[in-house]
Design an enzyme around this catalytic site. Sequence first.
Site, PDB file in Angstrom:
ATOM      1  N   ASP A  57     -14.780   5.633  -2.260  1.00  0.00           N
ATOM      2  CA  ASP A  57     -14.430   5.239  -3.630  1.00  0.00           C
ATOM      3  C   ASP A  57     -15.285   5.971  -4.654  1.00  0.00           C
ATOM      4  OD1 ASP A  57     -12.431   3.530  -2.849  1.00  0.00           O
ATOM      5  OD2 ASP A  57     -13.628   1.713  -3.016  1.00  0.00           O
TER       6      ASP A  57
ATOM      7  N   SER B 125       0.819  -1.221   0.000  1.00  0.00           N
ATOM      8  CA  SER B 125       0.000   0.000   0.000  1.00  0.00           C
ATOM      9  C   SER B 125       0.849   1.265   0.000  1.00  0.00           C
ATOM     10  CB  SER B 125      -0.921   0.012   1.223  1.00  0.00           C
ATOM     11  OG  SER B 125      -1.626   1.238   1.290  1.00  0.00           O
TER      12      SER B 125
ATOM     13  N   LYS C  53     -13.596  -4.793   4.329  1.00  0.00           N
ATOM     14  CA  LYS C  53     -14.536  -3.672   4.173  1.00  0.00           C
ATOM     15  C   LYS C  53     -15.951  -4.012   4.639  1.00  0.00           C
ATOM     16  CE  LYS C  53     -12.177  -1.465   0.264  1.00  0.00           C
ATOM     17  NZ  LYS C  53     -12.355  -0.971  -1.124  1.00  0.00           N
TER      18      LYS C  53
ATOM     19  N   GLY D 202      -7.858   5.790 -14.448  1.00  0.00           N
ATOM     20  CA  GLY D 202      -8.283   5.405 -13.101  1.00  0.00           C
ATOM     21  C   GLY D 202      -7.422   5.915 -11.968  1.00  0.00           C
TER      22      GLY D 202
ATOM     23  N   TYR E 169      -5.986   1.392 -13.021  1.00  0.00           N
ATOM     24  CA  TYR E 169      -4.919   2.393 -12.998  1.00  0.00           C
ATOM     25  C   TYR E 169      -3.538   1.801 -13.244  1.00  0.00           C
ATOM     26  CZ  TYR E 169      -4.446   0.788  -8.141  1.00  0.00           C
ATOM     27  OH  TYR E 169      -4.299   0.017  -7.009  1.00  0.00           O
TER      28      TYR E 169
ATOM     29  N   GLY F 250     -19.508  -3.713 -14.961  1.00  0.00           N
ATOM     30  CA  GLY F 250     -18.993  -4.379 -13.771  1.00  0.00           C
ATOM     31  C   GLY F 250     -19.943  -4.294 -12.595  1.00  0.00           C
TER      32      GLY F 250
ATOM     33  N   VAL G  39     -11.613   2.561 -14.260  1.00  0.00           N
ATOM     34  CA  VAL G  39     -11.227   2.379 -12.864  1.00  0.00           C
ATOM     35  C   VAL G  39      -9.820   1.789 -12.780  1.00  0.00           C
ATOM     36  CG1 VAL G  39     -11.756   1.043 -10.784  1.00  0.00           C
ATOM     37  CG2 VAL G  39     -13.575   2.236 -11.985  1.00  0.00           C
TER      38      VAL G  39
END
Length: 291
Positions: A110, A22, A73, A260, A238, A134, A236
């Site tokens: 998001d 991350s 999440k 994205g 990237y 999607g 979306v």
Amino acid sequence: MEQRINGHTRLYALIGSPVGHSGSPAMYNYSFAKLGLDCAYLAFDIPVEKTKDAIDAFRTLNVGGFNITMPDKTETARLVDRLSPAAELVGACNTVVVEDDGTMTGHMTDGVGFVRNLKEHGVEIKGQKIVLLGTGGAATAIAVQAALDGVDEIAIFNRKDEFYANGEKTVEKIRNAVPGIKSVSINDLDDMDTLKSAVDRCDILVNATRAGMSPMEDVMPVPEELLRPELAVADVVYNPRETLLIRKAKEKGCRAAVPGIGMLLWQGAAAFELFTGQDMPAQEVMEKFFS
């Protein structure tokens, strides 16, 4: 950063698994330092079955807030005290703000990041017709935020696989929660006649599938002949920074071709504002961490 840490430093964090890749700690700690905020941000590898333990620990430690990545999440949304309208509809959250009294409110940034990324490229969504490809987590967040922000129509397309039912649930949730929306539907992505008809009459085409992502860099989510100058096209994906869809949209002269990576930046900026009440130095963060 060590020079900034003291007995009053407020902790913010990321949980999920894995988190070693991350970029959030670098992005947030840079922003804290740039704005002179006495805060620090760490990442913790938390498998989904340990989510409750992590949240209980955060309550005890009185952290200022935390971000959540997969696979935590949905479980986090179940455990916090309150949810924002978007998080409630999505059924998941990627940001939690902890109030002074310990109350935890879950948010989903998001969709906010996606809408802001469009805006940065001159595309507004209010009153527009969207075709969304999607039904995964990103697609769900986009559909929900677009509906809440006043889009006229959303036509979702997905192959009739194990994720199709998730799209059906999203459609039903939006119909119930946003009665002002003119139309929200889901159709089979393999139904080329229906897809062509929808794209021909829409204003914005959004790819929230894996098409274009490694190892599918050479895959277009829709036939390129459906692209036209009046259409705004957003991805979306990237990685790569410029997908095949975005490249073809530019070649076809589409009014906007939105990659994205900006969604990634602006969803983080939205969380930063929720945490601190201040604007992230987004342009500098983009140049330093996303270029």
